[in-house]
Design a protein around this motif. Sequence first.
Motif: not given
Length: 106
Positions: A78-106
């Motif tokens: 599973x992945x918990x605490x998923x977040x999305x972020x965006x930033x401009x890397x240059x004029x006319x281009x944007x980065x979308x970043x998805x990140x979270x904590x990867x876990x093993x479940x019992x």
Amino acid sequence: MSLIVTMADAVPGREIDRVVGIARGNVVRARFFGRDFIAGLRNIVGGEVPEYTDLLSEARETALDRMAKHAEELGADAIVTVRLSTSSVMEGAAEILAYGTAVKLK
């Protein structure tokens, strides 16, 4: 069992055994002249610019898919605490970043 992805801190009804790492996926998308031209015309009359809405929606899905693939490579259930972020890397281009904590479940 397929990978569980949630913005919550835990998976309801399941216990986290251990953290296996940070899962992340990103994509950089650039605007396209054709879309810019149509968007410019829409800007004159106002309202939503569906060309950009679609572009960013596709970019978010790509980033989330890449994050899930990375988590699977880490051996996560599973992945918990998923977040999305965006930033401009240059004029006319944007980065979308998805990140979270990867876990093993019992």
